[in-house]
Motif scaffolding. Structure first.
Motif, PDB file in Angstrom:
ATOM      1  N   GLN A  98       0.818  -1.208   0.000  1.00  0.00           N
ATOM      2  CA  GLN A  98       0.000   0.000   0.000  1.00  0.00           C
ATOM      3  C   GLN A  98       0.849   1.253   0.000  1.00  0.00           C
ATOM      4  OE1 GLN A  98      -3.426  -0.057  -0.338  1.00  0.00           O
ATOM      5  NE2 GLN A  98      -3.064   2.119  -0.753  1.00  0.00           N
ATOM      6  N   ALA A  99       1.982   1.225   0.699  1.00  0.00           N
ATOM      7  CA  ALA A  99       2.882   2.380   0.721  1.00  0.00           C
ATOM      8  C   ALA A  99       3.414   2.680  -0.669  1.00  0.00           C
ATOM      9  CB  ALA A  99       4.037   2.120   1.689  1.00  0.00           C
ATOM     10  N   ALA A 100       3.758   1.633  -1.410  1.00  0.00           N
ATOM     11  CA  ALA A 100       4.248   1.825  -2.778  1.00  0.00           C
ATOM     12  C   ALA A 100       3.151   2.396  -3.673  1.00  0.00           C
ATOM     13  CB  ALA A 100       4.756   0.498  -3.333  1.00  0.00           C
ATOM     14  N   LEU A 101       1.922   1.873  -3.535  1.00  0.00           N
ATOM     15  CA  LEU A 101       0.815   2.371  -4.347  1.00  0.00           C
ATOM     16  C   LEU A 101       0.489   3.824  -4.012  1.00  0.00           C
ATOM     17  CD1 LEU A 101      -1.641  -0.662  -4.405  1.00  0.00           C
ATOM     18  CD2 LEU A 101      -0.236   0.190  -6.277  1.00  0.00           C
ATOM     19  N   ASP A 102       0.502   4.161  -2.732  1.00  0.00           N
ATOM     20  CA  ASP A 102       0.211   5.533  -2.327  1.00  0.00           C
ATOM     21  C   ASP A 102       1.229   6.507  -2.925  1.00  0.00           C
ATOM     22  OD1 ASP A 102      -1.952   4.671  -0.876  1.00  0.00           O
ATOM     23  OD2 ASP A 102      -0.930   4.719   1.063  1.00  0.00           O
ATOM     24  N   THR A 103       2.482   6.090  -2.956  1.00  0.00           N
ATOM     25  CA  THR A 103       3.532   6.937  -3.519  1.00  0.00           C
ATOM     26  C   THR A 103       3.307   7.144  -5.005  1.00  0.00           C
ATOM     27  OG1 THR A 103       5.124   6.134  -1.877  1.00  0.00           O
ATOM     28  CG2 THR A 103       6.019   7.174  -3.850  1.00  0.00           C
ATOM     29  N   GLN A 104       2.981   6.073  -5.725  1.00  0.00           N
ATOM     30  CA  GLN A 104       2.755   6.193  -7.163  1.00  0.00           C
ATOM     31  C   GLN A 104       1.480   6.980  -7.469  1.00  0.00           C
ATOM     32  OE1 GLN A 104       5.361   5.839  -8.645  1.00  0.00           O
ATOM     33  NE2 GLN A 104       5.512   3.881  -9.694  1.00  0.00           N
ATOM     34  N   LEU A 105       0.479   6.852  -6.616  1.00  0.00           N
ATOM     35  CA  LEU A 105      -0.742   7.643  -6.812  1.00  0.00           C
ATOM     36  C   LEU A 105      -0.448   9.140  -6.703  1.00  0.00           C
ATOM     37  CD1 LEU A 105      -3.570   5.656  -4.985  1.00  0.00           C
ATOM     38  CD2 LEU A 105      -3.534   6.364  -7.391  1.00  0.00           C
ATOM     39  N   ARG A 106       0.421   9.494  -5.769  1.00  0.00           N
ATOM     40  CA  ARG A 106       0.803  10.897  -5.631  1.00  0.00           C
ATOM     41  C   ARG A 106       1.502  11.389  -6.898  1.00  0.00           C
ATOM     42  NH1 ARG A 106       4.029  10.457  -1.654  1.00  0.00           N
ATOM     43  NH2 ARG A 106       6.026  10.892  -2.655  1.00  0.00           N
ATOM     44  N   VAL A 107       2.359  10.560  -7.457  1.00  0.00           N
ATOM     45  CA  VAL A 107       3.045  10.915  -8.701  1.00  0.00           C
ATOM     46  C   VAL A 107       2.034  11.160  -9.816  1.00  0.00           C
ATOM     47  CG1 VAL A 107       4.570  10.017 -10.517  1.00  0.00           C
ATOM     48  CG2 VAL A 107       5.180   9.705  -8.112  1.00  0.00           C
ATOM     49  N   LEU A 108       1.054  10.283  -9.929  1.00  0.00           N
ATOM     50  CA  LEU A 108       0.051  10.396 -10.983  1.00  0.00           C
ATOM     51  C   LEU A 108      -0.854  11.611 -10.773  1.00  0.00           C
ATOM     52  CD1 LEU A 108      -0.854   6.610 -11.255  1.00  0.00           C
ATOM     53  CD2 LEU A 108       0.298   7.972 -13.010  1.00  0.00           C
ATOM     54  N   ARG A 109      -1.236  11.868  -9.531  1.00  0.00           N
ATOM     55  CA  ARG A 109      -2.122  13.006  -9.264  1.00  0.00           C
ATOM     56  C   ARG A 109      -1.434  14.342  -9.502  1.00  0.00           C
ATOM     57  NH1 ARG A 109      -4.651   9.827  -4.064  1.00  0.00           N
ATOM     58  NH2 ARG A 109      -6.321   8.769  -5.239  1.00  0.00           N
ATOM     59  N   GLU A 110      -0.102  14.317  -9.554  1.00  0.00           N
ATOM     60  CA  GLU A 110       0.650  15.523  -9.897  1.00  0.00           C
ATOM     61  C   GLU A 110       0.829  15.656 -11.409  1.00  0.00           C
ATOM     62  OE1 GLU A 110       4.218  14.963  -7.681  1.00  0.00           O
ATOM     63  OE2 GLU A 110       3.327  15.614  -5.763  1.00  0.00           O
ATOM     64  N   GLY A 111       0.220  14.728 -12.164  1.00  0.00           N
ATOM     65  CA  GLY A 111       0.268  14.799 -13.623  1.00  0.00           C
ATOM     66  C   GLY A 111       1.516  14.218 -14.245  1.00  0.00           C
ATOM     67  N   ASN A 112       2.182  13.302 -13.543  1.00  0.00           N
ATOM     68  CA  ASN A 112       3.457  12.763 -14.017  1.00  0.00           C
ATOM     69  C   ASN A 112       3.329  11.303 -14.448  1.00  0.00           C
ATOM     70  OD1 ASN A 112       4.883  15.215 -13.416  1.00  0.00           O
ATOM     71  ND2 ASN A 112       4.787  14.656 -11.254  1.00  0.00           N
ATOM     72  N   LEU A 113       4.458  10.725 -14.866  1.00  0.00           N
ATOM     73  CA  LEU A 113       4.494   9.338 -15.321  1.00  0.00           C
ATOM     74  C   LEU A 113       4.974   8.434 -14.194  1.00  0.00           C
ATOM     75  CD1 LEU A 113       6.191   9.742 -18.843  1.00  0.00           C
ATOM     76  CD2 LEU A 113       3.742   9.619 -18.326  1.00  0.00           C
ATOM     77  N   ALA A 114       4.213   7.388 -13.913  1.00  0.00           N
ATOM     78  CA  ALA A 114       4.594   6.410 -12.895  1.00  0.00           C
ATOM     79  C   ALA A 114       4.962   5.101 -13.581  1.00  0.00           C
ATOM     80  CB  ALA A 114       3.445   6.181 -11.909  1.00  0.00           C
ATOM     81  N   GLY A 115       6.125   4.565 -13.249  1.00  0.00           N
ATOM     82  CA  GLY A 115       6.556   3.291 -13.824  1.00  0.00           C
ATOM     83  C   GLY A 115       6.288   2.141 -12.881  1.00  0.00           C
ATOM     84  N   ILE A 116       5.895   1.001 -13.437  1.00  0.00           N
ATOM     85  CA  ILE A 116       5.598  -0.159 -12.604  1.00  0.00           C
ATOM     86  C   ILE A 116       5.881  -1.440 -13.379  1.00  0.00           C
ATOM     87  CG2 ILE A 116       3.147  -0.239 -13.289  1.00  0.00           C
ATOM     88  CD1 ILE A 116       2.504  -1.129 -10.411  1.00  0.00           C
ATOM     89  N   GLY A 131       0.443 -11.086 -13.549  1.00  0.00           N
ATOM     90  CA  GLY A 131       0.604  -9.754 -12.987  1.00  0.00           C
ATOM     91  C   GLY A 131      -0.096  -9.598 -11.652  1.00  0.00           C
ATOM     92  N   LYS A 132       0.473  -8.769 -10.812  1.00  0.00           N
ATOM     93  CA  LYS A 132      -0.176  -8.413  -9.551  1.00  0.00           C
ATOM     94  C   LYS A 132      -1.132  -7.250  -9.811  1.00  0.00           C
ATOM     95  CE  LYS A 132       3.494 -10.111  -6.566  1.00  0.00           C
ATOM     96  NZ  LYS A 132       4.349  -9.832  -5.383  1.00  0.00           N
ATOM     97  N   THR A 133      -2.190  -7.164  -9.011  1.00  0.00           N
ATOM     98  CA  THR A 133      -3.276  -6.236  -9.326  1.00  0.00           C
ATOM     99  C   THR A 133      -3.010  -4.796  -8.907  1.00  0.00           C
ATOM    100  OG1 THR A 133      -4.407  -6.844  -7.271  1.00  0.00           O
ATOM    101  CG2 THR A 133      -5.028  -8.045  -9.270  1.00  0.00           C
ATOM    102  N   GLY A 134      -1.823  -4.505  -8.384  1.00  0.00           N
ATOM    103  CA  GLY A 134      -1.518  -3.120  -8.025  1.00  0.00           C
ATOM    104  C   GLY A 134      -1.611  -2.171  -9.198  1.00  0.00           C
ATOM    105  N   VAL A 135      -1.231  -2.621 -10.388  1.00  0.00           N
ATOM    106  CA  VAL A 135      -1.295  -1.760 -11.567  1.00  0.00           C
ATOM    107  C   VAL A 135      -2.742  -1.399 -11.888  1.00  0.00           C
ATOM    108  CG1 VAL A 135      -1.327  -3.728 -13.187  1.00  0.00           C
ATOM    109  CG2 VAL A 135      -0.513  -1.490 -13.949  1.00  0.00           C
ATOM    110  N   ALA A 136      -3.661  -2.345 -11.670  1.00  0.00           N
ATOM    111  CA  ALA A 136      -5.081  -2.062 -11.896  1.00  0.00           C
ATOM    112  C   ALA A 136      -5.604  -1.071 -10.870  1.00  0.00           C
ATOM    113  CB  ALA A 136      -5.887  -3.358 -11.831  1.00  0.00           C
TER     114      ALA A 136
END
Length: 245
Positions: A98-116, A131-136
């Motif tokens: 969840q910590a990793a997802l929260d970090t990537q969500l912040r990146v996306l909400r700032e309008g940036n590209l998140a790699g996974i 695949g793990k469902t975190g990307v979904a």
């Protein structure tokens, strides 16, 4: 600042000159706005070559231990991850994912590209794994499109355990954006998240031409570690015992 210095002055030009990347479909990455870059994972060098081929910064997350190493090696590893735009995440305890997802969500909400890497770990044998469902979850909660990308020969250039990559032309292919807006508001539905993840993995399979295996790569790695031959199994002499001083 360090990221741009490495990408455009210190590291990027040399990597382009030596490995001469061949890239297909780079125009599928939007010039602005949030997007998720979902890649297969064949080699450590994936995190070097793929972001280099994208005009915008691609942010990955990595466990915090990579940023706290001791000595020269620890400092070099830290500088590499900082320079490639990687964000440290505390992955200890039960909320690591969840910590990793929260970090990537912040990146996306700032309008940036998140790699996974949807597989969650490097492929043990070059095949594509479940695949793990975190990307979904990222796609549903951010509303961002998913850009599938495949490293076509990274496992030939830098096989597992090899430190220095082989000089060979890098081949990368970006696919068309996948829009999951039809599932808006359904984050947390495990059936929907599995369907989205499987669709992304299917695209990666089609783009890469790699065999797909419907089990998690980490499970295969765990099984391999349990069945790895010991010195006795191979007929080799066991290593000498440490000398007391």
């Amino acid at each position: 600042m360090l990221y741009w210095l490495l990408k455009y002055i210190l590291l990027g030009p040399w990597l382009r000159l030596i490995w001469r990347p061949q890239v297909e479909g780079r125009d599928n990455v939007p010039e602005s706005g949030a997007a998720i870059i979902a890649s297969n994972h064949l080699s450590f060098s994936d995190s070097i070559f793929m972001p280099l081929m994208v005009k915008r910064k691609v942010t990955f997350v990595a466990k915090a231990e990579y940023f706290t190493g001791k000595g020269i090696k620890g400092w070099l590893v830290k500088m590499f991850f900082v320079g490639t735009g990687t964000i440290p995440v505390d992955r200890s305890g039960g909320r690591a994912a969840q910590a990793a997802l929260d970090t990537q969500l912040r990146v996306l909400r700032e309008g940036n590209l998140a790699g996974i890497y949807p597989e969650g770990t490097r492929s043990p044998d070059g095949r594509l794994y479940r695949g793990k469902t975190g990307v979904a979850r990222l796609a549903l909660e951010s509303g961002a499109p998913v850009i599938p990308v495949v490293m076509l020969n990274a496992d030939e250039i830098q096989p597992p355990g090899k430190i220095i990559p082989k000089i060979q032309r890098v081949k990368i292919r970006f696919g068309r954006p996948l829009d999951f807006g039809r599932y808006a508001g359904m984050a947390g539905d495990r059936f929907v998240e599995r369907a989205i993840t499987d669709e992304i993995m299917y695209e990666l399979m089609e783009l890469s031409g790699r065999e797909y295996v419907d089990i998690y790569a980490q499970k295969v790695k765990t099984q391999q570690s349990k069945t790895a031959p010991t010195p006795t199994d191979t007929g080799a002499e066991p290593p000498p015992a440490p000398v007391a001083v």
